[in-house]
Design a protein around this motif. Structure first.
Motif, PDB file in Angstrom:
ATOM      1  N   ALA A  77       0.676  -1.090  -0.047  1.00  0.00           N
ATOM      2  CA  ALA A  77      -0.034   0.054   0.065  1.00  0.00           C
ATOM      3  C   ALA A  77       0.976   1.143   0.015  1.00  0.00           C
ATOM      4  CB  ALA A  77      -0.901  -0.125   1.315  1.00  0.00           C
ATOM      5  N   VAL A  78       1.938   1.352   0.824  1.00  0.00           N
ATOM      6  CA  VAL A  78       2.705   2.123   0.893  1.00  0.00           C
ATOM      7  C   VAL A  78       3.532   2.685  -0.384  1.00  0.00           C
ATOM      8  CG1 VAL A  78       5.081   3.105   1.621  1.00  0.00           C
ATOM      9  CG2 VAL A  78       3.354   2.100   3.336  1.00  0.00           C
ATOM     10  N   VAL A  79       3.924   1.460  -1.026  1.00  0.00           N
ATOM     11  CA  VAL A  79       4.670   1.843  -2.412  1.00  0.00           C
ATOM     12  C   VAL A  79       3.563   2.352  -3.447  1.00  0.00           C
ATOM     13  CG1 VAL A  79       5.841   0.280  -4.360  1.00  0.00           C
ATOM     14  CG2 VAL A  79       6.390  -0.032  -2.130  1.00  0.00           C
ATOM     15  N   LEU A  80       2.232   1.720  -3.294  1.00  0.00           N
ATOM     16  CA  LEU A  80       1.176   2.084  -4.492  1.00  0.00           C
ATOM     17  C   LEU A  80       1.016   3.373  -4.190  1.00  0.00           C
ATOM     18  CD1 LEU A  80      -0.704   1.134  -6.459  1.00  0.00           C
ATOM     19  CD2 LEU A  80      -2.541   0.859  -4.345  1.00  0.00           C
ATOM     20  N   CYS A  81       0.934   4.049  -2.708  1.00  0.00           N
ATOM     21  CA  CYS A  81       0.725   5.590  -2.520  1.00  0.00           C
ATOM     22  C   CYS A  81       1.912   6.293  -3.295  1.00  0.00           C
ATOM     23  CB  CYS A  81       0.624   5.642  -1.194  1.00  0.00           C
ATOM     24  SG  CYS A  81      -0.842   5.178  -0.379  1.00  0.00           S
ATOM     25  N   ALA A  82       3.151   5.596  -2.938  1.00  0.00           N
ATOM     26  CA  ALA A  82       4.340   6.482  -3.431  1.00  0.00           C
ATOM     27  C   ALA A  82       4.237   6.727  -5.162  1.00  0.00           C
ATOM     28  CB  ALA A  82       5.458   5.749  -3.220  1.00  0.00           C
ATOM     29  N   VAL A  83       3.900   5.639  -5.668  1.00  0.00           N
ATOM     30  CA  VAL A  83       3.698   5.481  -7.306  1.00  0.00           C
ATOM     31  C   VAL A  83       2.762   6.723  -7.717  1.00  0.00           C
ATOM     32  CG1 VAL A  83       3.419   4.123  -9.138  1.00  0.00           C
ATOM     33  CG2 VAL A  83       4.843   3.564  -7.575  1.00  0.00           C
ATOM     34  N   LEU A  84       1.609   6.485  -6.894  1.00  0.00           N
ATOM     35  CA  LEU A  84       0.521   7.306  -7.521  1.00  0.00           C
ATOM     36  C   LEU A  84       0.625   8.824  -6.997  1.00  0.00           C
ATOM     37  CD1 LEU A  84      -2.624   4.943  -6.694  1.00  0.00           C
ATOM     38  CD2 LEU A  84      -1.408   5.421  -8.675  1.00  0.00           C
ATOM     39  N   PHE A  85       0.980   8.875  -5.753  1.00  0.00           N
ATOM     40  CA  PHE A  85       1.015  10.449  -5.153  1.00  0.00           C
ATOM     41  C   PHE A  85       2.211  10.925  -5.046  1.00  0.00           C
ATOM     42  CE2 PHE A  85      -2.762   8.041  -3.038  1.00  0.00           C
ATOM     43  CZ  PHE A  85      -3.392   8.602  -4.039  1.00  0.00           C
ATOM     44  N   GLY A  86       3.241  10.435  -5.287  1.00  0.00           N
ATOM     45  CA  GLY A  86       4.711  10.802  -5.367  1.00  0.00           C
ATOM     46  C   GLY A  86       5.220  11.324  -4.002  1.00  0.00           C
ATOM     47  N   PRO A  87       6.295  11.954  -3.834  1.00  0.00           N
ATOM     48  CA  PRO A  87       6.895  12.539  -2.696  1.00  0.00           C
ATOM     49  C   PRO A  87       6.056  13.737  -2.274  1.00  0.00           C
ATOM     50  CG  PRO A  87       8.280  13.195  -4.610  1.00  0.00           C
ATOM     51  CD  PRO A  87       7.272  12.234  -5.072  1.00  0.00           C
ATOM     52  N   PHE A  88       6.515  14.282  -0.976  1.00  0.00           N
ATOM     53  CA  PHE A  88       5.819  15.458  -0.378  1.00  0.00           C
ATOM     54  C   PHE A  88       6.694  16.871  -0.389  1.00  0.00           C
ATOM     55  CE2 PHE A  88       4.035  18.037   3.190  1.00  0.00           C
ATOM     56  CZ  PHE A  88       2.597  18.025   2.600  1.00  0.00           C
TER      57      PHE A  88
END
Lengths: 473, 233
Positions: free
Chosen positions: A268-279
């Motif tokens: 889930a974390v990796v998915l969020c990273a791919v979808l929403f990118g860094p902050f």
């Protein structure tokens, strides 16, 4: 791969095992019997948190290879990661979403443990170590946010420092401990880097070891049955009996669900990273820019909203006493209710308490997202006077609209939906206040509004009041 | 299950290597420091729209999106107003050197952008435009100005500028205390087309004002300034 292909691997492992004996040391921990009832999806949050911690350590080490902990270099190195280094943005994204997930999953773990009564005898110490872990994780979240060293970080730190400075007597000492000096400077960043990369992770690793040791030693909490009361005299014996009668070996029987859960959260974390990118990073830190509206990361949103809502005179008390009480209460939980019913079905007060806390925190966080209280510093030059309030107005009324912009009333007041929300929207003000009331409000202020008496010329007051007198629905 | 998770991981990592993943930050998404912004739209929206209107028209302050005004006002004067503001009025100074937020090159972008976007070459052909600059040298006569006002302005702004059916009071002492002489002059020459006030050529009924008449009527308006009594709170 065939069984024969594994031969060399086996013999190497065997060689190692014969000398180091590590497998033999771990095997009892893996094989130890646990109550069958603990092989439940409800029991996976602890392992999931650990998996996220490992993910944070791995990505954190990679980031630390590039990150430059100096006031000049930090921001540039983040830009380098975002835009140039291969997979740099991805690492940053995973580390950011991983930290969010770790706080969230750890909170779930805490709530689950509490509702299942696992903090009760004889697991009080496990709970206490867990609270330390929770605090350290929040500390990691806060210090990590500072390492972003952008506008938000800068102001988050400024707010942290002003909270610390309120402590009676030791305020100044605390601030210089936090910042490495009286002001936010390069030394502050070095300090936070050391804390984020060495100090707290070191403590965390030690504490996690202790936490797991305690779990293994005392055994995983059995599924609580309503009516089965915990007493110091009988509990351990009954637990032994249950494990004996209906136990299963932890690995692989109970661990299977844990491993699946670990995979799912990391995925889930990796998915969020791919979808929403860094902050971020959001804008270079620049102490001369006061017109930013900083927003903290989500885990601090609730606090932020709370401070915004509090009447100013209560702030110091709440800021200083609140955290002490809250943390103290967490530590005291196993001593206040260390025995008795374990099942949440027979613990209405505990369930209600959790509900109230969860609801309060989420509501506050929701309000924090909306941040209606943070002033809109750009509104005076950016939020246009709505066209319907310009048409058909006399020259004096138009000047009133300009005074309203120029004196930055719209920092706190909105017109036609644009502007701050600290004060009430001024649309329709003419139906709520008479001319004299308007004059008094502007000159004397009141509520949370500053008095403008000395800062407005009589002509400006006349123009303002003339304009506001035309604001009807 | 395990196999699915492994496969999903591999897919995700492969995706992260692509250029087109939604999470990958775009170089142009980098946040600029306020002094690095060089786009006219952004500069105007952040700094001017509040008073001069979202589209440069129908704001509380004069329309800048107005070809007649831009034919009248010299760019260096526009630049000066933006940089140093108009003291005593609501126009703030924007230059860093004057305590404002904008660099010199940002102000250049604004001046050029206003001109490029909103100026129209043939906006006023066939007429001699009265000079923009008023000042003391304009030599207006208050007495003549009163007459000019009565003939050219009173039908909208009422007798002696006390407010009429088609325009509000312009001789109001509070109003006059808040605007500069130049603003009055600019208004008489360029009008406020967005609000229905004609420029110096009038709206057909009367002959265009001569430069002298412009100076006279402005002199009369300036002469209506009175101290505004304060009130005790």
């Amino acid at each position: 791969m065939s069984a024969r292909g594994l031969g060399p691997v086996r013999s190497t492992l065997g060689w190692l095992e014969e000398r180091a004996g590590l497998g033999g040391a771990i095997a009892p921990a893996l094989d130890h019997p646990v109550p069958r009832s603990t092989a439940s999806w409800w029991y996976v949050f602890g392992s999931a948190t650990l998996a996220l911690f490992v993910l944070q350590v791995v990505t954190g080490i990679c980031l630390a290879l590039v990150y430059v902990p100096s006031a000049e270099g930090a921001y540039q190195s983040l830009l380098y990661l975002n835009f140039q280094a291969p997979f740099g943005w991805f690492l940053r994204a995973v580390h950011f979403w991983g930290s969010n997930a770790m706080v969230a999953v750890m909170t779930l773990h805490m709530i689950q443990v509490f509702l299942w009564g696992a903090h009760k005898y004889p697991r009080e110490l496990t709970w206490i170590v867990g609270v330390f872990l929770f605090l350290c994780t929040l500390g990691m979240a806060f210090t990590g946010q500072i390492l972003r060293w952008d506008q938000d970080a800068y102001w988050g730190l400024g707010i942290g420092a002003s909270i610390a400075s309120r402590a009676p007597g030791v305020g100044d000492a605390l601030v210089s401990l936090l910042l490495g000096g009286p002001i936010i400077a390069g030394r502050t960043l070095s300090r936070f880097f050391a804390v984020h990369v060495f100090l707290v992770p070191g403590i965390l690793i030690g504490m996690i070891g202790l936490h797991i040791w305690l779990v293994l030693r005392i055994g995983i909490n059995e599924w609580p049955m309503p009516g089965r009361v915990v007493t110091r005299e009988t509990y351990r014996q009954r637990y032994e009996e249950e494990v004996h009668k209906d136990g299963v070996s932890f690995f692989p029987y109970a661990a299977r669900k844990d491993m699946v859960a670990c995979g799912v959260v990391v995925l889930a974390v990796v998915l969020c990273a791919v979808l929403f990118g860094p902050f971020g990073p959001h804008g270079v830190p620049d102490p001369t820019l006061i017109d930013t509206a900083p927003k903290p990361d989500f885990y601090f949103l609730a606090l932020y909203a709370l401070f915004a809502l509090l009447p100013p005179w209560t702030e110091t008390v709440v800021i200083l006493v609140g955290p002490v009480l809250a943390i103290g209460a967490l530590f005291l939980v196993p001593f206040i209710a260390g025995t008795g019913e374990k099942s949440w079905k027979r613990r209405p007060v505990a369930v209600l308490g959790v509900l109230v806390i969860v609801l309060t925190v989420t509501t506050l966080a929701g309000l924090g997202v909306a941040v209606p209280w943070s002033p809109q510093m750009e509104a005076w030059t950016a939020a246009a006077t709505p066209v319907r309030y310009v048409k058909g107005r006399t020259p004096l009324e138009l000047q009133g609209a300009l005074v309203l912009q120029n004196k930055q009333c719209r920092t706190c007041h909105s017109l036609g939906g644009g502007g701050g929300r600290r004060g009430p929207a001024l649309d329709g003000i003419a139906t709520r206040q008479t001319r004299d009331q308007l004059i008094r409000q502007v000159l004397q202020g009141g509520g949370n509004m500053p008095a403008y008496g000395k800062n407005l010329s009589p002509a400006e007051v006349n123009a303002l009041v003339a304009f506001m007198g035309t604001l009807r629905p | 299950m395990t196999r699915f998770i492994t496969a999903a991981f591999a897919a995700m990592l492969a995706l992260a290597g692509c250029d087109a993943v939604p999470g990958r930050p775009r170089p142009d998404a980098r946040e600029l420091a306020p002094t690095e912004v060089m786009a006219f739209e952004t500069l105007y929206a952040r700094n001017c729209a509040g008073c001069h209107g979202q589209t440069g028209r129908l704001g509380a302050a004069r329309a800048l999106n107005d070809p007649v005004y831009l034919a009248v006002a010299p760019p260096e004067r526009v630049r000066r107003v933006i940089a140093t503001g108009v003291p005593g009025t609501a126009q703030p100074p924007f230059a860093l050197s004057a305590g404002g937020p904008l660099t010199d090159s940002q102000i250049d972008v604004l001046v050029r952008g206003i001109k490029d976007r909103w100026q129209r070459p043939g906006a006023v052909t066939g007429h001699q435009i009265p000079p923009y600059d008023g000042g003391r040298a304009a030599g207006g006569d208050v007495g003549r100005g009163r007459a000019v006002f009565a003939s050219a302005c009173a039908r909208c702004h009422g007798d002696d500028g006390r407010g009429g059916p088609r325009g509000g009071g312009v001789a109001d002492s509070s109003y006059l205390a808040l605007v500069s002489d130049q603003h009055l002059r600019t208004t008489v020459i360029a009008g406020r087309s967005d609000l229905g006030m004609p420029d110096w050529r009038g709206d057909g009924g009367t002959a265009p004002l001569t430069p002298q008449q412009v100076s006279d009527v402005v002199a009369w308006l300036v002469a209506q300034r009175r101290p505004v009594p304060g009130r005790l709170p």
